[in-house]
Write a protein that holds these residues in place. Structure first.
Motif, short mmCIF file in Angstrom:
data_model
loop_
_atom_site.label_atom_id
_atom_site.label_comp_id
_atom_site.label_asym_id
_atom_site.label_seq_id
_atom_site.Cartn_x
_atom_site.Cartn_y
_atom_site.Cartn_z
N LYS A 135 34.74 20.34 -16.00
CA LYS A 135 34.24 21.72 -16.11
C LYS A 135 33.54 22.20 -14.82
CE LYS A 135 35.37 22.03 -20.53
NZ LYS A 135 36.47 22.90 -21.01
N ASP A 136 33.92 21.60 -13.67
CA ASP A 136 33.32 22.06 -12.41
C ASP A 136 34.37 22.55 -11.42
OD1 ASP A 136 34.54 19.67 -11.75
OD2 ASP A 136 32.83 18.88 -10.59
N VAL A 137 35.62 22.67 -11.89
CA VAL A 137 36.72 23.07 -11.00
C VAL A 137 36.91 24.58 -11.07
CG1 VAL A 137 39.15 22.80 -10.43
CG2 VAL A 137 37.84 20.83 -11.27
N ALA A 138 36.72 25.24 -9.93
CA ALA A 138 36.90 26.69 -9.88
C ALA A 138 38.37 27.07 -9.90
CB ALA A 138 36.23 27.24 -8.62
N ALA A 139 39.20 26.34 -9.14
CA ALA A 139 40.60 26.74 -9.01
C ALA A 139 41.50 25.54 -8.80
CB ALA A 139 40.77 27.71 -7.85
N GLY A 188 34.21 23.26 -7.51
CA GLY A 188 35.31 22.31 -7.37
C GLY A 188 36.64 22.98 -7.09
N LEU A 189 37.47 22.29 -6.32
CA LEU A 189 38.81 22.80 -5.97
C LEU A 189 39.81 21.66 -6.12
CD1 LEU A 189 37.77 24.69 -2.74
CD2 LEU A 189 38.36 25.76 -4.91
N LEU A 190 40.94 21.97 -6.74
CA LEU A 190 42.02 21.01 -6.91
C LEU A 190 43.28 21.53 -6.23
CD1 LEU A 190 41.98 19.77 -10.63
CD2 LEU A 190 41.48 18.43 -8.58
N SER A 191 44.04 20.63 -5.63
CA SER A 191 45.34 20.99 -5.06
C SER A 191 46.27 19.80 -5.25
CB SER A 191 45.19 21.35 -3.58
OG SER A 191 44.59 20.27 -2.86
N LEU A 233 41.91 23.91 4.97
CA LEU A 233 42.12 22.52 5.34
C LEU A 233 41.50 21.57 4.31
CD1 LEU A 233 43.47 21.08 7.76
CD2 LEU A 233 41.22 20.95 8.82
N SER A 234 40.44 22.02 3.68
CA SER A 234 39.78 21.19 2.66
C SER A 234 40.67 20.95 1.45
CB SER A 234 38.47 21.86 2.22
OG SER A 234 37.58 22.01 3.31
N VAL A 235 41.55 21.89 1.15
CA VAL A 235 42.47 21.70 0.02
C VAL A 235 43.85 21.29 0.49
CG1 VAL A 235 41.21 23.26 -1.51
CG2 VAL A 235 43.01 24.20 -0.06
N LEU A 271 34.93 20.82 3.11
CA LEU A 271 34.25 21.25 1.90
C LEU A 271 34.12 20.10 0.92
CD1 LEU A 271 35.86 24.72 1.07
CD2 LEU A 271 33.71 24.28 2.24
N GLU A 272 33.00 20.03 0.25
CA GLU A 272 32.80 19.01 -0.77
C GLU A 272 33.47 19.42 -2.08
OE1 GLU A 272 28.61 18.48 -1.12
OE2 GLU A 272 28.39 17.54 0.84
N ASN A 273 33.60 18.45 -2.96
CA ASN A 273 34.13 18.67 -4.30
C ASN A 273 35.56 19.22 -4.28
OD1 ASN A 273 34.09 18.52 -7.04
ND2 ASN A 273 32.76 20.28 -7.39
#
Length: 473
Positions: A200-204, A147-150, A163-165, A179-181
């Motif tokens: 608990k699935d977010v890498a960054a 997972g990625l959050l921005s 581009l996905s974030v 990218l998914e998630n």
């Protein structure tokens, strides 16, 4: 020119300078050429020095765009020129690949001296987008999460992962699926952020300390609390310092304004000295080694040109110039002076809504004016496209006063200025005087400046025609 003669580049450039737009229209991107002509940016520059560009007639143009913050130390700095010449004269081995080059080790050493000690491992690449792509991979490898959050409104580059974030829908349009998630959260909303982190699935969680689009940043403790939540839930904090780093905000790094301790940062743009693309990922060693975890994975992430000698020499020279010329402090002091001078204009011009910025990263936001005549022009432009008003100002500053600025983003009434960190009172005076004059012209409707706006309306059926100045990072 005979086939067996070496290329005489100086003669070639001298003979064909002025064909720039014709060549691009024919062989590169005709849509970009059309936009530049519509907004009046189809100028041919013959040379550049410091904070100025010069046309074929030697007229100067004050560069308050700095190549999207590439030229923090100004254009064609002699110290960087000297470093490049030294490398070429030494005939050093370059990009052997299966070796460890001296210059990349020296630049890594110098770069880490400007960072807190917990950031102690460097990977070199070519651009901000490539650095952010690598940071995504490092974060996923280190956490075992996808997972990625921005943040909404963010800009992290135009390659697939970056581009996905991306926090701007305009740039993602037409390029999916990405990218998914990946998810975006609202700046300042800690509850929304924690809702995602609890899974608990977010890498960054990837942030620009000061967003390039709009020059936005949070008030209060949002970033510090976001960092705390990331630690609590096992998510890495990644600071995209591609535009905010190397003195741009009046500190060496944007994250320093909030006393953050990011797990990874990305660096690019002005690390190049304005000559050779140069970027870096800097991470905690433990995170870095999760990517290069076994002997057979020693090059599992690599970049062919990432450690080339010219780029490394440019990076070393740039860091030295920033120190020698005290550019971080100059950015802080002169940036505050610039903001204060623009703030003074609010007393004269009801068009100005807000001035915000840090160091030499400044945005001027506009709103509907109180004067009846100017309000008529404002309403007319906004019925067609919101950003037409700001583009009208950007074009007027350029055509009437030879000052290069940009829109701060799509659908914004905001002008963004990114001066080189070397500017002083002369450049500040020139910009503020020009902005004052352009805003004064807006009081006369109809009038010459509104005629320019009317010309933009003619072309606005094709939405992309007026968005050049906000298209870059």
């Amino acid at each position: 020119m005979r086939a067996d003669m070496p290329l005489d580049l100086k003669s070639l450039i001298t003979a064909r300078l002025g064909e720039n737009y014709k060549l691009h229209e024919r062989h590169l991107n005709p849509t970009l050429v059309r936009v530049q002509r519509i907004i009046g940016f189809d100028q041919v520059y013959a040379r550049a020095e410091g904070a100025y560009l010069y046309d074929l007639d030697e007229r100067d143009y004050l560069d308050f765009l700095s190549g999207y913050s590439v030229f923090n130390i100004g254009r064609n700095h002699p110290a960087v020129q000297r470093a490049i010449t030294d490398v070429l004269e030494m005939d050093l081995p370059n990009m052997v690949q299966m070796d460890c080059s001296l210059l990349s080790g020296l630049l890594a050493e110098a770069l880490l001296k400007k960072l807190p000690p917990h950031l102690d491992a460097v990977f070199f690449c070519n651009s901000g987008a490539e650095a952010n792509e690598g940071a995504i991979k490092f974060a996923r490898a280190a956490t075992g999460r996808s997972g990625l959050l921005s943040l909404h409104g963010s800009f992290h580059g135009l390659s697939h992962g970056a581009l996905s974030v991306m926090g701007d829908e305009h740039f993602r349009e037409g390029f999916g699926p990405l990218l998914e998630n990946c998810a975006r959260v609202k700046m300042g909303d800690l509850e929304e952020l924690e809702m995602h982190l609890k899974r608990k699935d977010v890498a960054a969680f990837i942030i620009e300390p000061v967003q390039g689009k709009g020059v936005n940043f949070p008030t209060g403790d949002y970033y510090r609390e976001a960092q705390r939540l990331c630690r609590e839930h096992g998510t890495l904090l990644v600071c995209d310092e591609v535009q905010t780093g190397l003195g741009r905000t009046g500190r060496w790094w944007g994250f320093e304004h909030w006393d953050l301790e990011p797990d990874i940062i990305t660096v690019a743009k002005s690390l190049s000295g304005g000559y050779v693309p140069c970027a870096a990922i800097v991470a905690r060693r433990a995170i870095y080694q999760k990517t290069f975890s076994r002997l057979d994975r020693c090059v599992v992430h690599s970049s062919t040109f990432g450690r080339n000698n010219l780029a490394m020499a440019c990076g070393l020279a740039t860091l030295q110039v920033i120190d020698d010329e005290d550019l971080v402090e100059r950015a802080r002091v002169n940036g505050a002076k610039l903001v204060a001078r623009i703030e003074e204009l609010k007393k004269k011009h009801s068009l100005i809504k807000q001035v915000r910025g840090m160091g030499m990263m400044v945005a001027i936001e506009f709103h509907e004016p109180s004067e009846l005549s100017a309000r008529m022009g404002w309403k007319l432009l906004h019925r067609v496209e919101r950003e037409l008003f700001a583009q009208m100002l950007v074009t007027s500053l350029f055509q009437q006063h030879r000052i290069l600025t940009q829109l701060a983003g799509h659908s914004m009434d905001v002008i963004k200025i990114l001066p080189p960190l070397i500017i002083g009172d002369r450049e500040i005076d020139r910009f503020v005087t020009a902005l004052d004059a352009v805003l004064a012209d807006c009081r006369s409707f109809p009038g010459p400046i509104w005629n320019l706006g009317a010309n933009f309306i003619k072309h606005s059926l094709s939405r992309s025609t007026v968005e050049l100045a906000s298209a870059g990072s």
